[in-house]
Design an enzyme around this catalytic site. Structure first.
Site, mmCIF file in Angstrom:
data_model
loop_
_atom_site.group_PDB
_atom_site.id
_atom_site.type_symbol
_atom_site.label_atom_id
_atom_site.label_comp_id
_atom_site.label_asym_id
_atom_site.label_seq_id
_atom_site.Cartn_x
_atom_site.Cartn_y
_atom_site.Cartn_z
ATOM 1 N N THR A 1 1.505 18.990 0.587
ATOM 2 C CA THR A 1 2.396 18.802 -0.561
ATOM 3 C C THR A 1 1.640 18.504 -1.853
ATOM 4 O O THR A 1 2.255 18.387 -2.912
ATOM 5 C CB THR A 1 3.385 17.645 -0.307
ATOM 6 O OG1 THR A 1 2.657 16.410 -0.226
ATOM 7 C CG2 THR A 1 4.178 17.869 0.968
ATOM 8 N N MET A 31 6.210 15.937 -4.481
ATOM 9 C CA MET A 31 4.987 16.697 -4.403
ATOM 10 C C MET A 31 4.075 16.259 -5.554
ATOM 11 O O MET A 31 4.363 16.527 -6.712
ATOM 12 C CB MET A 31 5.325 18.191 -4.509
ATOM 13 C CG MET A 31 4.156 19.040 -4.892
ATOM 14 S SD MET A 31 4.425 20.816 -4.888
ATOM 15 C CE MET A 31 5.890 21.050 -5.822
ATOM 16 N N PRO A 32 2.974 15.581 -5.267
ATOM 17 C CA PRO A 32 2.035 15.185 -6.318
ATOM 18 C C PRO A 32 1.323 16.407 -6.912
ATOM 19 O O PRO A 32 0.910 17.307 -6.184
ATOM 20 C CB PRO A 32 1.033 14.289 -5.595
ATOM 21 C CG PRO A 32 1.715 13.851 -4.341
ATOM 22 C CD PRO A 32 2.623 14.974 -3.977
ATOM 23 N N ILE A 33 1.224 16.408 -8.231
ATOM 24 C CA ILE A 33 0.462 17.434 -8.940
ATOM 25 C C ILE A 33 -0.575 16.711 -9.784
ATOM 26 O O ILE A 33 -0.237 15.870 -10.610
ATOM 27 C CB ILE A 33 1.362 18.299 -9.834
ATOM 28 C CG1 ILE A 33 2.425 18.994 -8.988
ATOM 29 C CG2 ILE A 33 0.522 19.311 -10.610
ATOM 30 C CD1 ILE A 33 3.471 19.720 -9.792
ATOM 31 N N ARG A 69 -0.902 19.229 -4.932
ATOM 32 C CA ARG A 69 -1.430 20.323 -5.743
ATOM 33 C C ARG A 69 -2.473 19.746 -6.695
ATOM 34 O O ARG A 69 -2.246 18.722 -7.330
ATOM 35 C CB ARG A 69 -0.338 20.995 -6.570
ATOM 36 C CG ARG A 69 0.866 21.461 -5.769
ATOM 37 C CD ARG A 69 0.499 22.614 -4.846
ATOM 38 N NE ARG A 69 1.666 23.126 -4.145
ATOM 39 C CZ ARG A 69 1.977 22.834 -2.894
ATOM 40 N NH1 ARG A 69 1.230 21.991 -2.213
ATOM 41 N NH2 ARG A 69 3.025 23.369 -2.310
#
Length: 61
Positions: free
Chosen positions: A38, A1-3, A40
């Site tokens: 996915t 999940m990229p943030i 954020r």
């Protein structure tokens, strides 16, 4: 999940912040082949008194 964390000087319209979130999400999704759900994006607005440039707070510019 990229943030993704984005820091901006305070004072922009909520519409512009929403555009940044949308554009970053789209770019990361396309680049990494990641589902948008996915991704954020966290936007932090920094007061001009807490952001310095050339030794001076931006509030003095």
């Amino acid at each position: 999940m990229p943030i993704i964390n984005v820091q901006l000087i305070e004072g922009r319209e909520e519409k512009k912040i929403a555009e940044v979130i949308e554009n970053i999400t789209n770019t990361v999704s396309e680049t990494l082949d990641a589902p948008k759900e996915t991704i954020r994006v966290i936007v932090t607005e920094i007061p001009k008194t807490h952001w310095g440039k050339a030794g001076k707070p931006m509030s003095e510019k």
